[in-house]
Scaffold this active site. Structure first.
Site, PDB file in Angstrom:
ATOM      1  CB  ILE A   1      -0.943  -0.007   1.224  1.00  0.00           C
ATOM      2  CG1 ILE A   1      -1.834   1.245   1.237  1.00  0.00           C
ATOM      3  CG2 ILE A   1      -0.181  -0.138   2.525  1.00  0.00           C
ATOM      4  CD1 ILE A   1      -2.866   1.233   2.359  1.00  0.00           C
ATOM      5  CB  SER A   2       1.211   4.067  -2.356  1.00  0.00           C
ATOM      6  OG  SER A   2       1.321   3.263  -3.508  1.00  0.00           O
TER       7      SER A   2
END
Length: 288
Positions: free
Chosen positions: A134-135
């Site tokens: 997840i960025s």
């Protein structure tokens, strides 16, 4: 979508007023007046001073089960936690108030593994399984800010997301567009995102299991396209599906690193610009 509400917490259904008659009779004996934590030593075999203890253990089991589903007792459900994250994003240069409001509205900790929940609002990427991540919040905010351009409070009509991952960015995009189409090539992640987004009743989010390099022609053209994987070049399929006046943001490999590339489409063609260095998982074709 309609504004996603905060999922309601669960409470264990048993309470002291629902104990068995046997438990009540023990609780009202004169000898039971001593503190429950230091029960008197039994004077007769039939006396059971620990009769109420299983009730406490059941309650603890319920709490443990709840923590496995959703982090509890960490203050993560408080809007103040997200507000602090948003203030850090603003301090880092994010100026699009609509993007900041969308990130304030979505609880990021619900999209990461429970063991990593304490790091959910730090500016860091986190693993979500299958060698995907997840960025970090600052990268999500920056990419969405670039994609929106100077639109003020206006909603985008249609947005295409390449790489659903755990569904977090799709949830944020749902506050910025009337329709979000998100494509994921890994079936396990596609299913996970569907499960995580289900409680929010995101009626304007459509999850697609497919090859993101091909985009999704049935809902094209798109006012915005954002990719969460880095390739050697911008895919032609994405350019073909970008509407006139639309903006596309994707990481592109430059030597040993990646940079954010913004492509704007106008009546005469495409205008391309390069921005910050980033680090995303590689863009791949096919499904698995």
């Amino acid at each position: 979508m309609s504004e996603p509400g905060k999922p309601r917490g669960r409470s264990f259904p048993l309470s002291l007023d629902k104990l068995t008659p046997v438990a009540r009779s023990v609780a009202t004996r004169p000898s039971a007046a001593a503190p429950a934590l230091t029960p008197a030593r039994p004077t007769a075999p039939e006396r059971k001073p620990n009769l109420l203890r299983p009730q406490r253990l059941l309650q603890q089991a319920a709490l443990d089960r709840e923590r496995q589903v959703r982090p509890a007792g960490l203050g993560l459900d408080s809007e103040l936690v997200r507000a602090r994250m948003v203030e850090r994003l603003r301090a880092q240069g994010i100026r699009d108030e609509k993007v900041l409001a969308a990130m304030l509205a979505v609880p990021r900790h619900l999209f990461v593994d429970t063991a990593l929940a304490n790091q959910a609002y730090e500016d860091t990427a986190l693993p979500i399984g299958l060698q995907q991540t997840i960025s970090k919040p600052s990268v999500v905010a920056r990419m969405l800010e670039l994609m929106r351009g100077n639109r003020g409070d206006a909603m985008l009509q249609r947005v295409l997301e390449i790489g659903t991952g755990c569904g977090y960015q799709a949830a944020v995009l749902a506050h910025l567009a009337r329709l979000v189409v998100s494509v994921e090539r890994l079936k396990a992640l596609h299913d996970k995102a569907r499960e995580l987004l289900a409680p929010w009743r995101a009626d304007n989010v459509r999850l697609v299991y497919g090859d993101g390099m091909l985009g999704h022609p049935p809902n094209a053209p798109y006012d915005g396209i954002v990719a969460a994987a880095g390739g050697e070049a911008i895919q032609q399929a994405w350019l073909d599906q970008l509407a006139v006046g639309g903006r596309l943001v994707a990481p592109v490999v430059r030597g040993s690193t990646q940079v954010l590339v913004l492509v704007e489409r106008n009546d005469r063609g495409f205008v391309r610009s390069e921005h910050e260095a980033v680090h995303f998982v590689p863009l791949k074709s096919g499904t698995t």
